[in-house]
Design an enzyme around this catalytic site. Structure first.
Site, PDB file in Angstrom:
ATOM      1  N   ASP A 529      62.398  12.711  16.470  1.00 46.36           N
ATOM      2  CA  ASP A 529      61.818  11.378  16.490  1.00 46.36           C
ATOM      3  C   ASP A 529      60.513  11.724  15.991  1.00 46.36           C
ATOM      4  O   ASP A 529      59.891  13.033  15.940  1.00 46.36           O
ATOM      5  CB  ASP A 529      61.958  11.499  18.489  1.00 46.36           C
ATOM      6  N   GLU A 532      57.785   9.647  11.631  1.00 44.54           N
ATOM      7  CA  GLU A 532      56.998   8.653  10.139  1.00 44.54           C
ATOM      8  C   GLU A 532      55.936   9.387   9.279  1.00 44.54           C
ATOM      9  O   GLU A 532      56.507   9.416   8.376  1.00 44.54           O
ATOM     10  CB  GLU A 532      56.044   7.254  11.209  1.00 44.54           C
ATOM     11  N   ASP A 607      61.647   1.731  19.524  1.00 41.57           N
ATOM     12  CA  ASP A 607      61.588   1.635  21.268  1.00 41.57           C
ATOM     13  C   ASP A 607      61.674  -0.004  21.781  1.00 41.57           C
ATOM     14  O   ASP A 607      60.591  -0.825  21.752  1.00 41.57           O
ATOM     15  CB  ASP A 607      60.126   2.120  21.210  1.00 41.57           C
TER      16      ASP A 607
HETATM   17  C1  LIG Z   1      65.177  -2.406  20.984  1.00 42.60           C
HETATM   18  O1  LIG Z   1      63.744  -2.514  21.233  1.00 42.60           O
HETATM   19  C2  LIG Z   1      63.549  -3.104  19.540  1.00 42.60           C
HETATM   20  C3  LIG Z   1      62.061  -3.001  20.281  1.00 42.60           C
HETATM   21  O2  LIG Z   1      61.059  -2.694  20.816  1.00 42.60           O
HETATM   22  C4  LIG Z   1      64.022  -4.287  19.248  1.00 42.60           C
HETATM   23  O3  LIG Z   1      63.824  -3.866  17.505  1.00 42.60           O
HETATM   24  C5  LIG Z   1      65.062  -2.978  19.009  1.00 42.60           C
HETATM   25  O4  LIG Z   1      66.254  -3.913  17.962  1.00 42.60           O
HETATM   26  C6  LIG Z   1      66.330  -3.421  19.839  1.00 42.60           C
HETATM   27  N1  LIG Z   1      67.623  -2.727  20.468  1.00 42.60           N
HETATM   28  C7  LIG Z   1      68.673  -3.922  20.624  1.00 42.60           C
HETATM   29  C8  LIG Z   1      69.480  -3.540  19.921  1.00 42.60           C
HETATM   30  O5  LIG Z   1      67.221  -4.598  20.506  1.00 42.60           O
END
Ligand SMILES: *[C@@H]1O[C@H](CO)[C@@H](O)[C@H](O)[C@H]1NC(C)=O
Ligand SMILES: *[C@@H]1O[C@H](CO)[C@@H](O)[C@H](O)[C@H]1NC(C)=O
Ligand SMILES: *[C@@H]1O[C@H](CO)[C@@H](O)[C@H](O)[C@H]1NC(C)=O
Ligand SMILES: *[C@@H]1O[C@H](CO)[C@@H](O)[C@H](O)[C@H]1NC(C)=O
Ligand SMILES: *[C@@H]1O[C@H](CO)[C@@H](O)[C@H](O)[C@H]1NC(C)=O
Length: 925
Positions: A529, A532, A607
């Site tokens: 993790d 970046e 996240d």
């Molecule tokens: C999880 O959250 C992030 C934003 O925090 C989003 O971009 C990502 O797509 C999310 N996952 C899903 C499955 O939506």
């Protein structure tokens, strides 16, 4: 036996799109084009040139005399020089060496460097002042690209242009005009891509700060050439001044563009001119990101696909610096225009052309590598949260899964398992016996994934050794850089330094003293993790751009490949550790990635929040990742931040079972939400969804196998199978799974009572909702359009397209490992002509035997009017025999009528054929 539940297509009800404005709370943290020096200058330059129109006389030309062909047994390219004149310094000319290569697969590569970079004289002696040209070393699977043979190309040169004719039947022509510079690639006489169509070619050559004024042309702005005025970036010393590169590409008669992740945005790329908000590629820790945004995210893959019915084009921009891409789809023309600018490095790009997007995926994979064939367990369900607190917590979750009959394969530990965030240690009072815990998990074939990040806390042996061995990322004075991350003050391992690998290997080695690895446990895998890299006190939450890496390269040049270099080092260490054992395919999850990351890691979208809009956006985000060769991807089921409602959690599981990488994860401040927590009816519905995923693992594994040989998407956009239907090009809430014919439309709306599913073609589609074949509903539309279906909380809408055959395993088991010898059920879905075929890939799911000694089989099953036949293809007889106790327990043939053959007494490892006479007139359909 006549079971017809024919359903008639219902015309599409136009659904008004509700576009809600989400306040851009992150904007102030991250640069946009206006306040980013190099993007601002290139935009200014492009605007000036556009407004001058035909009056503009370019400063760039190709010296016709310099152009020559270099050929030999294993090389073939054209080289020459681009010359840039400086209006205020007529005596000085900037020479930009140019190389054009024609590669196998109808790919053409262009490289432009800057001569005379050796002569640069700056105060900081630690900096390598060449233009960085090693991005391809990291992105490519094989540095030895295959060149087209000289005799397979025709070359023509005149005083004003040069042309190369190539391709199997000489269907491609690349024509390079010397002044103004323009490169046009034709297919069958029609222009497809025009490079420098709008004249935005720009290479900011080296110049001393005090002479800058003389080096500027009238079209240029000198905004932030030697300083950075952005918020947290003011300390950037910009030791080499302006070095950016810019170039425009016009895709002729293409309106549909895809790729260039990672952004929380639509599948089909948007026009970015009106908002002046180009797509940015710059790996950053953008926690709590927003949807509908072109802001950069954790990873970047600079591959763009342009698709139209008869032809697809890929543009692979091989540069690892901060990059912006402006997309112009304004409807004044039928073309799409793009403008690419990078902060520094060389111009290096490949144009790929093929008849379909799948062909581009294949050719791109031949260059950057295909996705690894993952260990089978990693396609099962992953249970994660920040954090499971101690050994008891882990083992309790493990047994609660069984009590509630929830299949799962992997439990995860986030940063709290360590002693004070010192990686490679365990918090001893909470995890006194990691080896014992791993053994307990192994009893039911389960795995543990632990996190290791690239920031290493100062003041303990790991960071001390990094500093002593001088394998840290350095500051501009070439001493190890100290910044802040989870553990507080930290240093960062420089995995661009080849010496880092053996050090990293030693941290994972099975040494009795190395408690970290849990003895010789083979069920411990890794999560990388924050790579970046995330630096809490750094500009844009990352490393200062003037930090230094191995070779004296500025971080500026290598930023977007740092994450790749880190997870690749981890993968390499694990392969070495497990070498010679049976369970030797490692699993690594990474947050940051670049082109080529697919070879060694899975990714997730970071996240996200526990909100319906994030559930929705996860689908186009994962589809995009699949379109650009990084199929092993997923999003946190349930959302990372916040507490999902029981309904949202349930719907997220029903969607997440289709993510190639399927993991539930939650923030430390969120409430527990393991599948049994919401209670009934939710827990049962989640269990059903998990059982569906597990029953379809043969389909997923076969899709991964195919992708590992041809780069095809696993979660696949609808338009891949309906290229002639332009309406399907923007469908992003529905998808196919590999080449299985399964077409899924998850429910992503709260309180949904019904759903519309798009049928993209006139093939028969059978209802496969929840994997249930007991009701043979089928659809056969006269023209593509929408059908409506009622749904309850239980329903996961799925159709299977006629013409496909898939395999399932239908027994509940606690983990994938325990399913190994389970029998198969074969589902045959006939197309309108009464045909179907499909493939099942099988190997041991955990070793490299499939590649080193052919320990795998492909079972090809085909249905035609003569009946059903299976052919087993494999080269290792011993392995084939070892599968002798795996049977086929059921064959289900679905046509508008259903036929089940119970217990046909067949084995998966041998050829067979059965005669079936179905009383159907298919041409009636
Ligand atoms: C999880 O959250 C992030 C934003 O925090 C989003 O971009 C990502 O797509 C999310 N996952 C899903 C499955 O939506
Ligand atoms: C900068 O430091 C690295 C070690 O971190 C060293 O290998 C390199 O030689 C140094 N560069 C110079 C120019 O001294
Ligand atoms: C980068 O440029 C240097 C200097 O011109 C050259 O020696 C090297 O081969 C180049 N590397 C790649 C990967 O092109
Ligand atoms: C596209 O063209 C139509 C008319 O041809 C015009 O009304 C519309 O504003 C244009 N859209 C854009 C984005 O330019
Ligand atoms: C069997 O495998 C070989 C090589 O692995 C391949 O060339 C051949 O096409 C395969 N045959 C079938 C029917 O899949």
């Amino acid at each position: 036996m006549r079971v017809t539940l024919a359903q008639i297509s219902i015309p599409l009800l136009v659904v008004a799109l509700h576009v809600s404005y989400v306040a851009a709370v992150k904007d102030y943290l991250f640069k946009n084009c206006e306040n980013s020096g190099f993007c601002h200058r290139n935009k200014h330059y492009a605007d000036q040139i556009s407004s001058l129109g035909s009056e503009y006389k370019s400063d760039y030309s190709i010296d016709a005399n310099s152009v020559e062909v270099i050929s030999g047994p294993d090389k073939f390219f054209i080289q020459g020089q681009i010359v840039k004149v400086l209006p205020n310094l007529p005596e000085e000319k900037v020479v930009l060496p140019l190389k054009i290569s024609v590669l196998e697969g109808n790919n053409i590569r262009i490289q432009v460097d800057e001569a005379k970079r050796e002569a640069i004289n700056i105060a900081n002696k630690f900096i390598n002042h060449q233009r960085y040209n090693e991005t391809s070393n990291w992105a490519f699977v094989n540095q030895e690209l295959q060149y087209v043979k000289t005799e397979d190309a025709d070359l023509k040169k005149s005083d004003t242009k040069f042309s190369i004719t190539y391709g199997k039947s000489k269907e491609y022509v690349a024509e390079l005009e010397f002044y103004p510079i323009k490169l046009t690639v034709y297919h069958l006489g029609e222009a497809q891509v025009v490079v420098n169509d709008r004249g935005f070619l720009n290479v900011e050559h080296w110049r001393p700060k005090d002479a800058n004024a003389d080096h500027l042309s009238p079209q240029e702005s000198d905004f932030n050439m030697f300083q950075d005025d952005f918020k947290d970036s003011k300390e950037d010393s910009l030791p080499l001044g302006p070095e950016s590169i810019g170039l425009d590409f016009t895709f002729k008669n293409f309106r549909n563009l895809y790729g260039i992740p990672e952004h929380a945005d639509t599948l089909n790329l948007k026009d970015t001119t009106e908002s002046n908000n180009p797509y940015r590629l710059f790996n950053v820790d953008i926690f709590e990101y927003e949807t509908d945004s072109r802001l950069p995210m954790y990873g970047s893959i600079p591959l763009l696909l342009a698709v139209k019915p008869a032809l697809s084009v890929g543009l692979f921009w091989i540069n690892s610096a901060d990059t912006f891409i402006n997309v112009d789809k304004s409807n004044s023309t039928k073309d799409s225009k793009t403008h690419w600018v990078s902060e520094n490095g060389v111009i290096d790009f490949i144009i790929l052309i093929g008849s379909t997007p799948a062909e581009i995926n294949k050719n791109y994979g031949a260059i950057t590598g295909y996705t690894q064939l993952p260990p089978l367990f990693s396609l099962g369900y992953h249970q994660c949260r920040w954090n499971y607190n101690d050994e008891k917590d882990v083992l309790d979750i493990n047994s609660l899964m069984d009590q509630h009959q929830i299949p799962y394969d992997t439990i995860w530990l986030d940063i709290e398992y360590t002693d004070s965030k010192k990686y490679f240690t365990w918090q001893e009072d909470k995890f006194p016996d990691p080896e014992g815990m791993l053994k307990e998990l192994d009893l039911t074939g389960r795995n543990l994934v632990v996190i290791i990040d690239p920031h290493i806390k100062t003041g303990y042996d790991v960071s001390n050794q990094l500093e002593k061995k001088k394998i840290c990322m350095n500051d501009p004075s070439n001493s190890s850089y100290h910044g802040h991350c989870w553990p507080g003050e930290s240093v960062w391992i420089d995995t661009l330094n080849p010496s880092s690998q053996s050090f990293w290997d030693s941290k994972f080695s099975w040494d009795k003293k190395n408690k970290f690895t849990g003895g010789e446990s083979t069920n411990l895998h890794l999560w990388n993790d924050m790579n970046e890299p995330s630096v809490f006190n750094g500009p844009e939450t990352s490393s200062p751009k003037d930090n230094l890496h191995y070779g004296g390269w500025e971080h500026r040049s290598v930023h977007n490949i740092y994450g790749l270099s880190f997870h690749e080092a981890t993968f390499n260490s694990l392969v070495k550790r497990l070498d010679g054992h049976t369970r030797e395919r490692p699993f690594v999850l990474t947050r940051s990635y670049f082109a080529g990351s697919q070879r060694t890691a899975a990714m997730w979208t970071g996240d996200n929040m526990s909100k319906w809009e994030y559930l929705k956006i996860s689908i186009p985000m994962i589809l995009t990742s699949n379109v650009v060769g990084m199929p092993f991807s997923g999003a946190d089921v349930g959302g990372f931040f916040g507490n999902p409602s029981k309904e949202l959690l349930t719907r997220w599981y029903q969607t997440g079972i289709w993510y190639p990488f399927f993991r539930a994860h939650a923030h430390i401040d969120s409430r527990r939400r393991e599948p049994w927590v919401p209670g009934e009816p939710y827990t049962s519905v989640i269990r059903e969804a998990l059982n569906l995923r597990y029953s379809l693992l043969p389909v997923f594994y076969t899709a991964f196998y195919e992708s590992s040989t041809n780069g095809s998407p696993i979660m696949k956009p609808i338009f891949y199978e309906s290229l002639n239907n332009l309406e399907s090009y923007s469908i992003e809430d529905q998808f196919f799974i590999g080449s299985s014919g399964l077409m899924v439309k998850p429910v992503t709306d709260e309180n949904a009572n019904d759903i519309t599913i798009y049928i993209p073609d006139t093939e028969i589609y059978y209802d496969f909702t929840n994997g249930d074949l007991s009701k043979v509903g089928w659809y056969n539309v006269r023209k593509p359009g929408y059908i409506r279906k009622d749904v309850t909380l239980h329903d996961i809408p799925v159709l299977i397209k006629g013409g496909h055959i898939i395999a399932r395993k239908e027994r509940y088991r606690r983990s994938t490992k325990l399913m190994a010898n389970d029998p198969y059920t074969i589902v045959v879905a006939l197309d309108k002509y009464g045909h179907a075929e499909g493939n099942i890939y099988i190997d041991d799911g955990e070793s490299f035997g499939y590649s080193t000694s052919g320990e795998s089989i492909n079972v090809h099953i085909k249905y035609s009017k003569d009946g059903l036949t299976a052919h087993v293809n494999g080269s290792n007889k011993e392995y084939i025999n070892s599968l002798g106790n795996i049977g086929i327990e059921k064959i289900i043939i679905i046509s508008p009528f259903k036929l089940i053959i119970e217990n046909p007494k067949l084995k998966i490892n041998s050829d067979w054929s059965i005669q079936i006479i179905l009383d159907i007139e298919h041409d009636e359909l």
